[in-house]
Design a protein around this motif. Structure first.
Motif, PDB file in Angstrom:
ATOM      1  N   THR A  71       0.845  -1.198   0.000  1.00  0.00           N
ATOM      2  CA  THR A  71       0.000   0.000   0.000  1.00  0.00           C
ATOM      3  C   THR A  71       0.883   1.251   0.000  1.00  0.00           C
ATOM      4  O   THR A  71       1.861   1.313   0.740  1.00  0.00           O
ATOM      5  CB  THR A  71      -0.882   0.048   1.273  1.00  0.00           C
ATOM      6  OG1 THR A  71      -1.535  -1.193   1.412  1.00  0.00           O
ATOM      7  CG2 THR A  71      -1.886   1.179   1.197  1.00  0.00           C
ATOM      8  N   SER A  72       0.512   2.223  -0.831  1.00  0.00           N
ATOM      9  CA  SER A  72       1.263   3.478  -0.836  1.00  0.00           C
ATOM     10  C   SER A  72       0.754   4.417   0.245  1.00  0.00           C
ATOM     11  O   SER A  72      -0.452   4.601   0.389  1.00  0.00           O
ATOM     12  CB  SER A  72       1.100   4.177  -2.192  1.00  0.00           C
ATOM     13  OG  SER A  72       1.702   3.419  -3.204  1.00  0.00           O
ATOM     14  N   VAL A  73       1.683   5.012   0.961  1.00  0.00           N
ATOM     15  CA  VAL A  73       1.313   6.035   1.947  1.00  0.00           C
ATOM     16  C   VAL A  73       2.221   7.244   1.734  1.00  0.00           C
ATOM     17  O   VAL A  73       3.375   7.107   1.331  1.00  0.00           O
ATOM     18  CB  VAL A  73       1.488   5.541   3.399  1.00  0.00           C
ATOM     19  CG1 VAL A  73       0.410   4.548   3.762  1.00  0.00           C
ATOM     20  CG2 VAL A  73       2.876   4.954   3.619  1.00  0.00           C
ATOM     21  N   MET A  74       1.670   8.410   1.998  1.00  0.00           N
ATOM     22  CA  MET A  74       2.455   9.625   1.806  1.00  0.00           C
ATOM     23  C   MET A  74       3.432   9.783   2.959  1.00  0.00           C
ATOM     24  O   MET A  74       3.075   9.557   4.115  1.00  0.00           O
ATOM     25  CB  MET A  74       1.510  10.828   1.743  1.00  0.00           C
ATOM     26  CG  MET A  74       2.147  12.043   1.150  1.00  0.00           C
ATOM     27  SD  MET A  74       2.667  11.710  -0.550  1.00  0.00           S
ATOM     28  CE  MET A  74       3.587  13.175  -0.895  1.00  0.00           C
ATOM     29  N   THR A  75       4.654  10.172   2.636  1.00  0.00           N
ATOM     30  CA  THR A  75       5.645  10.397   3.695  1.00  0.00           C
ATOM     31  C   THR A  75       6.326  11.748   3.510  1.00  0.00           C
ATOM     32  O   THR A  75       6.314  12.311   2.417  1.00  0.00           O
ATOM     33  CB  THR A  75       6.747   9.314   3.697  1.00  0.00           C
ATOM     34  OG1 THR A  75       7.538   9.451   2.504  1.00  0.00           O
ATOM     35  CG2 THR A  75       6.160   7.917   3.761  1.00  0.00           C
ATOM     36  N   PHE A  76       6.884  12.218   4.589  1.00  0.00           N
ATOM     37  CA  PHE A  76       7.536  13.537   4.616  1.00  0.00           C
ATOM     38  C   PHE A  76       8.827  13.359   5.406  1.00  0.00           C
ATOM     39  O   PHE A  76       8.794  12.971   6.575  1.00  0.00           O
ATOM     40  CB  PHE A  76       6.574  14.513   5.285  1.00  0.00           C
ATOM     41  CG  PHE A  76       7.109  15.908   5.410  1.00  0.00           C
ATOM     42  CD1 PHE A  76       6.909  16.825   4.381  1.00  0.00           C
ATOM     43  CD2 PHE A  76       7.787  16.308   6.549  1.00  0.00           C
ATOM     44  CE1 PHE A  76       7.389  18.124   4.503  1.00  0.00           C
ATOM     45  CE2 PHE A  76       8.272  17.607   6.670  1.00  0.00           C
ATOM     46  CZ  PHE A  76       8.066  18.516   5.641  1.00  0.00           C
ATOM     47  N   ILE A  77       9.951  13.629   4.746  1.00  0.00           N
ATOM     48  CA  ILE A  77      11.247  13.324   5.360  1.00  0.00           C
ATOM     49  C   ILE A  77      12.023  14.611   5.612  1.00  0.00           C
ATOM     50  O   ILE A  77      12.162  15.447   4.716  1.00  0.00           O
ATOM     51  CB  ILE A  77      12.083  12.412   4.442  1.00  0.00           C
ATOM     52  CG1 ILE A  77      11.290  11.158   4.083  1.00  0.00           C
ATOM     53  CG2 ILE A  77      13.413  12.034   5.103  1.00  0.00           C
ATOM     54  CD1 ILE A  77      11.911  10.325   2.989  1.00  0.00           C
ATOM     55  N   SER A  78      12.536  14.757   6.827  1.00  0.00           N
ATOM     56  CA  SER A  78      13.324  15.950   7.135  1.00  0.00           C
ATOM     57  C   SER A  78      14.415  15.600   8.143  1.00  0.00           C
ATOM     58  O   SER A  78      14.353  14.568   8.826  1.00  0.00           O
ATOM     59  CB  SER A  78      12.422  17.053   7.693  1.00  0.00           C
ATOM     60  OG  SER A  78      11.773  16.598   8.860  1.00  0.00           O
ATOM     61  N   GLN A  79      15.411  16.483   8.212  1.00  0.00           N
ATOM     62  CA  GLN A  79      16.509  16.311   9.158  1.00  0.00           C
ATOM     63  C   GLN A  79      16.479  17.509  10.103  1.00  0.00           C
ATOM     64  O   GLN A  79      16.871  18.609   9.709  1.00  0.00           O
ATOM     65  CB  GLN A  79      17.846  16.261   8.401  1.00  0.00           C
ATOM     66  CG  GLN A  79      19.049  16.020   9.282  1.00  0.00           C
ATOM     67  CD  GLN A  79      20.345  15.932   8.479  1.00  0.00           C
ATOM     68  OE1 GLN A  79      20.420  16.387   7.330  1.00  0.00           O
ATOM     69  NE2 GLN A  79      21.370  15.353   9.076  1.00  0.00           N
ATOM     70  N   PRO A  80      16.010  17.310  11.319  1.00  0.00           N
ATOM     71  CA  PRO A  80      15.929  18.461  12.231  1.00  0.00           C
ATOM     72  C   PRO A  80      17.310  19.087  12.405  1.00  0.00           C
ATOM     73  O   PRO A  80      18.282  18.361  12.581  1.00  0.00           O
ATOM     74  CB  PRO A  80      15.441  17.841  13.548  1.00  0.00           C
ATOM     75  CG  PRO A  80      14.880  16.510  13.175  1.00  0.00           C
ATOM     76  CD  PRO A  80      15.602  16.058  11.949  1.00  0.00           C
ATOM     77  N   PRO A  81      17.401  20.407  12.301  1.00  0.00           N
ATOM     78  CA  PRO A  81      18.700  21.082  12.364  1.00  0.00           C
ATOM     79  C   PRO A  81      19.454  20.726  13.641  1.00  0.00           C
ATOM     80  O   PRO A  81      18.853  20.721  14.725  1.00  0.00           O
ATOM     81  CB  PRO A  81      18.339  22.567  12.339  1.00  0.00           C
ATOM     82  CG  PRO A  81      16.908  22.640  11.922  1.00  0.00           C
ATOM     83  CD  PRO A  81      16.279  21.335  12.205  1.00  0.00           C
ATOM     84  N   GLY A  82      20.709  20.402  13.485  1.00  0.00           N
ATOM     85  CA  GLY A  82      21.546  20.118  14.642  1.00  0.00           C
ATOM     86  C   GLY A  82      21.348  18.746  15.249  1.00  0.00           C
ATOM     87  O   GLY A  82      22.043  18.370  16.194  1.00  0.00           O
ATOM     88  N   LYS A  83      20.409  17.976  14.695  1.00  0.00           N
ATOM     89  CA  LYS A  83      20.157  16.644  15.244  1.00  0.00           C
ATOM     90  C   LYS A  83      20.755  15.585  14.309  1.00  0.00           C
ATOM     91  O   LYS A  83      20.802  15.794  13.104  1.00  0.00           O
ATOM     92  CB  LYS A  83      18.649  16.398  15.387  1.00  0.00           C
ATOM     93  CG  LYS A  83      17.959  17.359  16.347  1.00  0.00           C
ATOM     94  CD  LYS A  83      18.184  16.904  17.782  1.00  0.00           C
ATOM     95  CE  LYS A  83      17.734  17.933  18.806  1.00  0.00           C
ATOM     96  NZ  LYS A  83      16.312  18.268  18.713  1.00  0.00           N
ATOM     97  N   ASP A  84      21.196  14.471  14.887  1.00  0.00           N
ATOM     98  CA  ASP A  84      21.721  13.445  13.994  1.00  0.00           C
ATOM     99  C   ASP A  84      20.728  12.286  13.812  1.00  0.00           C
ATOM    100  O   ASP A  84      21.020  11.140  14.047  1.00  0.00           O
ATOM    101  CB  ASP A  84      23.104  12.944  14.424  1.00  0.00           C
ATOM    102  CG  ASP A  84      23.115  12.484  15.859  1.00  0.00           C
ATOM    103  OD1 ASP A  84      22.056  12.561  16.499  1.00  0.00           O
ATOM    104  OD2 ASP A  84      24.180  12.035  16.320  1.00  0.00           O
TER     105      ASP A  84
END
Length: 346
Positions: A55-68
DNA sequence: CCCGTTGGGTTAGGGGTTGC
DNA sequence: GCAACCCCTAACCCAACGGG
């Protein structure tokens, strides 16, 4: 979309000190192709990905600043089964080359290429699956870049129309997911041609999908793995994939020894390396030229195509006057070696 | 009426792979 | 070595149109 329930998957990055999201995303034409969507102002990425049951689901990917770590927001569910979370994580890790093996490759490449290291280049963006990489590679041939972009959009649109799930958490993007092999195999040539001008590509794409579905082409055999035994590439027979396309696929799979040579390459060799080639006739590239080009990148062995791609990205960014990660989708079709010539018309 | 602009229609060229 | 595959776009040409 903000009102939908969502679940956050986390990918830890302690083991990948060389990683930044914009450098890992925005370095290959594929990041501009549907259903991928990069937002320059927030340095975030969205697209549908597949749960364990496809099943396809929408995703949103980000890298919080300063976090690893990376945050993958999965829309349509407030909680995920473990198998679904693992499926999502593994697709993101493939796109961004987040594995121990990839990290080792990046480090080895940087030892040979300090300039690439300084610019944070080394993780070539790719698709969540090798199948999508292969299908998109077929879309690159024998047409302008804009057409490749349009055809990828058309495939996502067709996937949406035919397979939008009745389940509530299903795909909610304006166009759909890139079709997987089963979905693509279910289309007729006529269906594809009804939406986009696929030409003979319609038959090739459907044939590829069918061969993957019935096991005639077993793509995972060609993914680079930890064991490191090189697959037999001559066994990868895909209708419509000649030398250029196979080498593009090799790069995606993680094998960087050979340069995919197309008309862009010839332009670049002329401009950047002073390799004058009398205008190539239609069709095959002569073996001596191929050897000369391979020679130019010999010192980066086994990362020749990474070094080549680094130069290409640099030349695009110089011409555009900004980094690829700053481009708006409306500017994507400009990204070609002929941009300077195009620009003069405005 | 003349000339410059606009538009539509046609043509040429570009692009990788295949099969003869 | 070369034509065919299919589509896009830039470049060109020419006719119609509008303003002086």
């Amino acid at each position: 979309m903000e009102t939908l329930p969502s679940y956050n998957c986390i990918i830890h990055l302690e083991k990948f000190p060389t990683f930044t999201i914009e450098k890992a995303m925005c370095n290959h034409g594929f990041f501009m192709m549907a259903p991928n969507c990069w937002e320059p102002s927030t340095k975030s990425f969205s697209r549908p990905l597949r749960l364990a049951d496809s099943t396809s689901v929408m995703t949103f990917i980000s890298q919080p600043p300063g976090k690893d770590h990376l945050v993958i927001k999965v829309y349509g569910a407030s909680i995920l089964w473990l198998k679904d979370e693992l499926a999502i994580q593994s697709q993101v890790k493939r796109m961004l080359r987040l594995s121990d093996m990839d990290e080792q490759d990046v480090r080895d490449f940087h030892k040979l290429h300090p300039e690439a290291e300084a610019k944070g280049f080394g993780r070539l963006f790719r698709s969540p699956t090798l199948f999508e990489d292969v299908a998109k590679s077929l879309l690159l041939r024998f047409c302008p870049w804009k057409t490749s972009l349009d055809l990828a959009k058309a495939l996502c649109f067709l996937q949406y129309k035919k397979f939008k799930s009745k389940r509530k958490r299903a795909n909610i993007s304006s166009y759909g997911d890139f079709p997987n092999a089963e979905e693509l195999a279910s289309f007729s040539e006529k269906e594809l041609k009804g939406k986009g001008n696929f030409g003979y590509r319609a038959r090739e794409l459907i044939m590829l999908a069918k061969q993957v579905v019935d096991g005639e082409i077993y793509l995972s055999k060609f993914e680079k793995d930890h064991i490191g035994t090189e697959p037999n590439w001559s066994k990868l027979k895909i209708n419509g994939a000649g030398p250029f396309t196979i080498k593009t696929i090799m790069m995606c799979a993680g094998y960087y020894s050979y340069i995919p040579i197309d008309s862009e390459t010839m332009r670049h060799m002329d401009e950047f390396h002073g390799l004058k080639v009398h205008k190539r006739k239609r069709g095959s590239i002569n073996l001596q030229i191929r050897d000369k080009i391979q020679q130019i990148y010999k010192r980066y062995d086994p990362f020749q195509s990474l070094a080549y791609w680094f130069e290409l990205v640099n030349s695009y960014e110089t011409e555009l006057g900004k980094e690829l990660s700053e481009l708006l989708p409306s500017e994507y079709h400009h990204v070609t070696g002929n941009y300077e010539k195009e620009k003069k018309k405005f």
